[in-house]
Design a protein around this motif. Structure first.
Motif, mmCIF file in Angstrom:
data_model
loop_
_atom_site.group_PDB
_atom_site.id
_atom_site.type_symbol
_atom_site.label_atom_id
_atom_site.label_comp_id
_atom_site.label_asym_id
_atom_site.label_seq_id
_atom_site.Cartn_x
_atom_site.Cartn_y
_atom_site.Cartn_z
ATOM 1 N N LYS A 44 8.894 8.661 -1.575
ATOM 2 C CA LYS A 44 7.583 9.105 -1.825
ATOM 3 C C LYS A 44 6.435 8.592 -1.194
ATOM 4 O O LYS A 44 5.461 7.906 -1.909
ATOM 5 N N LEU A 45 6.620 8.275 0.196
ATOM 6 C CA LEU A 45 5.420 7.726 0.903
ATOM 7 C C LEU A 45 4.210 8.653 0.929
ATOM 8 O O LEU A 45 4.329 9.839 0.844
ATOM 9 N N THR A 46 2.996 7.928 0.976
ATOM 10 C CA THR A 46 1.974 8.619 1.336
ATOM 11 C C THR A 46 1.210 8.080 2.333
ATOM 12 O O THR A 46 1.737 7.327 2.787
ATOM 13 N N ARG A 47 0.087 8.639 2.928
ATOM 14 C CA ARG A 47 -0.419 8.171 4.265
ATOM 15 C C ARG A 47 -1.034 6.849 3.823
ATOM 16 O O ARG A 47 -1.511 6.111 4.807
ATOM 17 N N LYS A 48 -1.466 6.264 2.686
ATOM 18 C CA LYS A 48 -1.803 5.069 2.393
ATOM 19 C C LYS A 48 -0.942 4.039 2.427
ATOM 20 O O LYS A 48 -1.311 2.799 2.540
ATOM 21 N N ASP A 49 0.455 4.391 2.484
ATOM 22 C CA ASP A 49 1.568 3.248 2.436
ATOM 23 C C ASP A 49 1.368 2.873 3.982
ATOM 24 O O ASP A 49 1.369 3.325 4.943
ATOM 25 N N LYS A 50 2.015 1.363 3.957
ATOM 26 C CA LYS A 50 1.943 0.771 5.319
ATOM 27 C C LYS A 50 3.016 1.226 6.172
ATOM 28 O O LYS A 50 3.022 1.367 7.262
ATOM 29 N N ALA A 51 4.095 1.267 5.364
ATOM 30 C CA ALA A 51 5.290 2.013 6.192
ATOM 31 C C ALA A 51 5.052 3.296 6.775
ATOM 32 O O ALA A 51 5.870 3.837 7.567
ATOM 33 N N THR A 52 4.278 4.102 6.261
ATOM 34 C CA THR A 52 3.983 5.386 6.797
ATOM 35 C C THR A 52 3.541 5.526 8.244
ATOM 36 O O THR A 52 3.801 6.421 9.062
ATOM 37 N N ASN A 53 2.640 4.410 8.602
ATOM 38 C CA ASN A 53 2.464 4.400 10.114
ATOM 39 C C ASN A 53 3.501 4.573 11.023
ATOM 40 O O ASN A 53 3.319 5.309 11.968
ATOM 41 N N ARG A 54 4.446 3.951 10.677
ATOM 42 C CA ARG A 54 5.846 3.812 11.627
ATOM 43 C C ARG A 54 6.340 5.292 11.538
ATOM 44 O O ARG A 54 6.664 5.764 12.693
ATOM 45 N N TYR A 55 6.451 6.053 10.488
ATOM 46 C CA TYR A 55 6.852 7.364 10.398
ATOM 47 C C TYR A 55 6.097 8.335 11.183
ATOM 48 O O TYR A 55 6.509 9.322 11.699
#
Length: 137
Positions: A44-55
């Motif tokens: 349930k990642l959003t654009r605000k999550d740090k891990a989202t940048n990698r994705y």
């Protein structure tokens, strides 16, 4: 000029082999895209999550790779069809059209191979992104 059939016949087996390679790369990309999709949805990642940048980096590269794969596959298929048409023209002794269609087939196949090389470079960039993630641990 008696063996003019040998020109398209020499290219005939190479094109389907490359098309199989393009198809295999497409299947591996499709599998990777589905895996990333499932991971992002499950977490349930959003654009605000740090891990989202990698994705997001992976998604950008995968979009480019899919575009290139579609272009390489399309050009290879067109090259194969043009090669078949060239064989028809040489069978009918129409050397003018044979020459034009065969050169078109070679051109499409050559461009397809160049785009394949570009796609491999993008694939290497994507793998390097994974290695950078491991180095950051």
């Amino acid at each position: 000029m008696d063996n003019i059939f040998l020109l398209p016949a020499a290219l005939f087996p190479a094109i389907p082999l490359m098309m199989i390679s393009f198809g295999n790369r497409y299947m591996s990309m499709a599998s990777l895209i589905r895996k990333i999709h499932d991971e992002v949805i499950a977490k349930k990642l959003t654009r605000k999550d740090k891990a989202t940048n990698r994705y997001l980096k992976q998604i950008t590269l995968l979009r480019q790779r899919l575009l290139l794969n579609r272009a390489t596959s399309t050009l290879a298929a067109l090259s194969f069809i043009a090669n078949l048409v060239a064989m028809y023209f040489v069978y009918n002794n129409d050397m003018f059209w044979f020459a034009w269609v065969f050169v078109g087939s070679l051109t499409a196949f050559g461009i397809s191979l160049i785009l394949y090389i570009v796609e491999i470079q993008l694939s290497t960039t994507a793998l390097d992104t994974h290695l950078q993630d491991l180095e950051d641990l």
